[in-house]
Structures are given as C-alpha cells and as structure tokens.
Scaffold this active site. Sequence first.
Site, PDB file in Angstrom:
ATOM      1  N   TYR A  96      39.093   8.286 -10.055  1.00 11.53           N
ATOM      2  CA  TYR A  96      38.677   8.590 -11.432  1.00 11.53           C
ATOM      3  C   TYR A  96      38.708   7.321 -12.280  1.00 11.53           C
ATOM      4  CZ  TYR A  96      38.637  10.786 -16.066  1.00 11.53           C
ATOM      5  OH  TYR A  96      38.332  11.135 -17.359  1.00 11.53           O
TER       6      TYR A  96
ATOM      7  N   SER B 208      28.698  22.803 -21.217  1.00 10.73           N
ATOM      8  CA  SER B 208      29.177  24.188 -21.131  1.00 10.73           C
ATOM      9  C   SER B 208      30.598  24.330 -21.654  1.00 10.73           C
ATOM     10  CB  SER B 208      29.089  24.679 -19.679  1.00 10.73           C
ATOM     11  OG  SER B 208      29.646  23.731 -18.800  1.00 10.73           O
TER      12      SER B 208
HETATM   13  P1  NAP Z   1      35.800  19.803 -18.713  1.00 11.25           P
HETATM   14  O1  NAP Z   1      36.287  20.651 -19.825  1.00 11.25           O
HETATM   15  O2  NAP Z   1      36.434  19.905 -17.364  1.00 11.25           O
HETATM   16  O3  NAP Z   1      34.215  20.055 -18.563  1.00 11.25           O
HETATM   17  C1  NAP Z   1      33.510  19.333 -17.579  1.00 11.25           C
HETATM   18  C2  NAP Z   1      32.026  19.521 -17.769  1.00 11.25           C
HETATM   19  O4  NAP Z   1      31.347  18.756 -16.765  1.00 11.25           O
HETATM   20  C3  NAP Z   1      31.586  20.963 -17.607  1.00 11.25           C
HETATM   21  O5  NAP Z   1      30.566  21.236 -18.531  1.00 11.25           O
HETATM   22  C4  NAP Z   1      31.046  20.998 -16.184  1.00 11.25           C
HETATM   23  O6  NAP Z   1      29.996  21.948 -15.999  1.00 11.25           O
HETATM   24  C5  NAP Z   1      30.465  19.600 -16.044  1.00 11.25           C
HETATM   25  N1  NAP Z   1      30.403  19.151 -14.648  1.00 11.25           N
HETATM   26  C6  NAP Z   1      31.428  18.979 -13.778  1.00 11.25           C
HETATM   27  N2  NAP Z   1      30.960  18.592 -12.571  1.00 11.25           N
HETATM   28  C7  NAP Z   1      29.610  18.520 -12.689  1.00 11.25           C
HETATM   29  C8  NAP Z   1      28.552  18.185 -11.801  1.00 11.25           C
HETATM   30  N3  NAP Z   1      28.760  17.870 -10.517  1.00 11.25           N
HETATM   31  N4  NAP Z   1      27.287  18.224 -12.270  1.00 11.25           N
HETATM   32  C9  NAP Z   1      27.031  18.541 -13.552  1.00 11.25           C
HETATM   33  N5  NAP Z   1      27.979  18.878 -14.452  1.00 11.25           N
HETATM   34  C10 NAP Z   1      29.246  18.871 -14.016  1.00 11.25           C
HETATM   35  O7  NAP Z   1      35.846  18.270 -19.096  1.00 11.25           O
HETATM   36  P2  NAP Z   1      36.085  17.512 -20.501  1.00 11.25           P
HETATM   37  O8  NAP Z   1      37.536  17.340 -20.676  1.00 11.25           O
HETATM   38  O9  NAP Z   1      35.276  18.120 -21.565  1.00 11.25           O
HETATM   39  O10 NAP Z   1      35.521  16.076 -20.113  1.00 11.25           O
HETATM   40  C11 NAP Z   1      34.244  15.603 -20.492  1.00 11.25           C
HETATM   41  C12 NAP Z   1      34.172  14.117 -20.195  1.00 11.25           C
HETATM   42  O11 NAP Z   1      35.204  13.448 -20.908  1.00 11.25           O
HETATM   43  C13 NAP Z   1      34.381  13.767 -18.725  1.00 11.25           C
HETATM   44  O12 NAP Z   1      33.520  12.730 -18.352  1.00 11.25           O
HETATM   45  C14 NAP Z   1      35.823  13.303 -18.674  1.00 11.25           C
HETATM   46  O13 NAP Z   1      36.068  12.421 -17.616  1.00 11.25           O
HETATM   47  C15 NAP Z   1      35.961  12.634 -20.017  1.00 11.25           C
HETATM   48  N6  NAP Z   1      37.361  12.532 -20.484  1.00 11.25           N
HETATM   49  C16 NAP Z   1      38.118  13.655 -20.654  1.00 11.25           C
HETATM   50  C17 NAP Z   1      39.432  13.519 -21.077  1.00 11.25           C
HETATM   51  C18 NAP Z   1      40.341  14.715 -21.295  1.00 11.25           C
HETATM   52  O14 NAP Z   1      41.558  14.519 -21.472  1.00 11.25           O
HETATM   53  N7  NAP Z   1      39.832  15.936 -21.311  1.00 11.25           N
HETATM   54  C19 NAP Z   1      39.962  12.239 -21.309  1.00 11.25           C
HETATM   55  C20 NAP Z   1      39.157  11.126 -21.128  1.00 11.25           C
HETATM   56  C21 NAP Z   1      37.846  11.286 -20.709  1.00 11.25           C
HETATM   57  P3  NAP Z   1      30.268  23.520 -15.605  1.00 11.25           P
HETATM   58  O15 NAP Z   1      31.349  24.026 -16.530  1.00 11.25           O
HETATM   59  O16 NAP Z   1      28.948  24.187 -15.874  1.00 11.25           O
HETATM   60  O17 NAP Z   1      30.633  23.558 -14.176  1.00 11.25           O
END
Ligand code: NAP
Length: 252
Positions: free
Chosen positions: A157, A14
């Site tokens: 985390y 999403s």
């Molecule tokens: P984000 O923008 O916060 O989006 C998180 C996504 O995960 C959303 O689509 C959300 O769905 C979904 N989600 C959260 N809790 C959930 C649950 N209990 N069940 C099902 N879906 C769930 O995150 P992002 O930055 O794109 O991160 C994506 C991945 O990359 C994560 O695993 C994160 O740890 C990893 N990552 C991110 C970063 C960074 O700096 N952003 C760095 C390293 C790794 P809804 O919106 O529908 O609630």
Amino acid sequence: MNFADKVVLVTGASRGIGRAIARQFADHKARVAVHYHQNQAAAKDTRAPMPGGPHVLFQADVASAEAAQHLIHSVVKDMGRIDIVVNNAGIFEPHPIVEVSFENWQDAWKRTLATNLLGPAHVMFWAAQQMKRQGGGRIINISSRGAFRGEPEAPAYGASKAGLNALSQSLAKALAPYNIYVCVVAPGFVETDMAASMLDGPAGEAIRNESPLRRVARPEEVARTVLFLASEGSEFLTGCIVDVNGASYLRT
Ligand code: NAP
C-alpha cells in the site's frame, strides 16, 4: 467554486472519501460520473441527494486495464466530455512481512499495485487523450500519508501510494503543455470503511492522538481540498502533493 458545465469522474464514489467528493462536486454544479466497483446500491445512495445532474453511475474494476479504458470511453459517450478525473478508488490489505506466506505476500502486492497504481495510470492514459482533444483538464489523485511515513503492515500500500505520487508528478510535467493539470491529495487517517476496523479497535485512541486536533479527518475535509485543486485559478499548483493529516505527520 463553480463547476457548471464540467463533467467530473470520481472513482470509488460508492463510499467514503469518493462519496463526499462526488457530492461536493454536485453541490457546486458539476455533472458527476459516479463510479463504483461492487456496491451498486451504495453508489445509488451516493447519487440520491445530489442536486443538478444528470449524474450517471458507472461500474468498473480499475485493476483491469480494459475496464479502465472502457470506463473513460463510457463516460465520454454517455456524458459528452470529461473535464476532471479524481482517482480515488483504492484498497488497503494488511500483509505483514513476518506473518504471511510468500504466496499471500505476492497476492497482496499484485492486487494492491493493480488497483492503487496501475488503475490510476490506465485511467489517466485514456482521460489524457480525451482532455487533450478538449483543450485541457484536471486530474486529482488520492494518495496517502503512508507513502511518506511507511506502512509496516501493508508495505505494498505504501509503495503503491509513493508510486502514485511519482506518477502524478511525472504526468504533471508531461501534460502541462496540453493545459492538463495533475495534483495529489495525501490524507492521513479518515473516518471511512477502510479505516473503521483500526479506528474502532484498541489502537483507535492512539491514532486519533497522532493529530494535535485529537481526531482523524472527515471525508468532507478531503473532498474540500480536492475541489480546491480542481477549481479555476489553481493551475499553478500542478505537481503538488497536499497533506490532509491534521499535523499528524509533518514533512518539509
Ligand atoms: P473505502 O471506504 O474502502 O472505499 C473504497 C472505494 O474504492 C469504494 O468505492 C470501492 O468500490 C472502490 N474500489 C475498491 N477496489 C476497487 C477496484 N478494484 N475497482 C474500482 N473501484 C474499487 O475507502 P476510502 O477510505 O474512502 O479511501 C478512498 C481513497 O483514499 C483510497 O485511495 C485510499 O487509499 C485513500 N486513503 C484513505 C485513508 C483512510 O484512512 N480512509 C487514508 C489515506 C488515503 P465498491 O464499494 O463499489 O466496491
């Protein structure tokens, strides 16, 4: 890269990184299962510009084992098969050890491990059964630089992502005989909602300067790596963990 005839499940599609992954797979001819948790409208926005299809929306809380099982069964029922799974959904909740109560500490650990580690484990359990029946498949898990570098504000985390790395490598060995390949992508900071408060705050500039490129990653850069790992010809990379962190943290 061509994913014609492939069905790809992207969890957490999403927003952020998941949205970019879902769209790039569609751009390369895959049919995409666009998974979301709470933001159905945002998931529809993810899907709106995607070519090809049909691409189908699926809701599930991956922290629930039953919901994870139901998710895979629904994708197979509605889309006919499942060739690639990207475990991208995740949460980041600060819980500094010297500031939070023991109750808050326990809550953060439970939520974080349930979403970031047990969620992918349960999704992979059911996806692997289906992929084994189909004769093969690909699984790409989104980890984090924090697994290697430490997460002082959010230790659960860091532990969840280190656990995801180890889980992925174990399953790369267990599933290779069935032509199921498992890889990990470990981004540093990425321009998404998850990182927005830190990138927009007083630490933002220092975070960008951790990379000699003087910026953080764009979601599309992480997505590109995922597609490469899921593509034909990358089978022998199974078990790998690919850093996408702009040389902000180099490990040997
Ligand atoms: P984000 O923008 O916060 O989006 C998180 C996504 O995960 C959303 O689509 C959300 O769905 C979904 N989600 C959260 N809790 C959930 C649950 N209990 N069940 C099902 N879906 C769930 O995150 P992002 O930055 O794109 O991160 C994506 C991945 O990359 C994560 O695993 C994160 O740890 C990893 N990552 C991110 C970063 C960074 O700096 N952003 C760095 C390293 C790794 P809804 O919106 O529908 O609630």
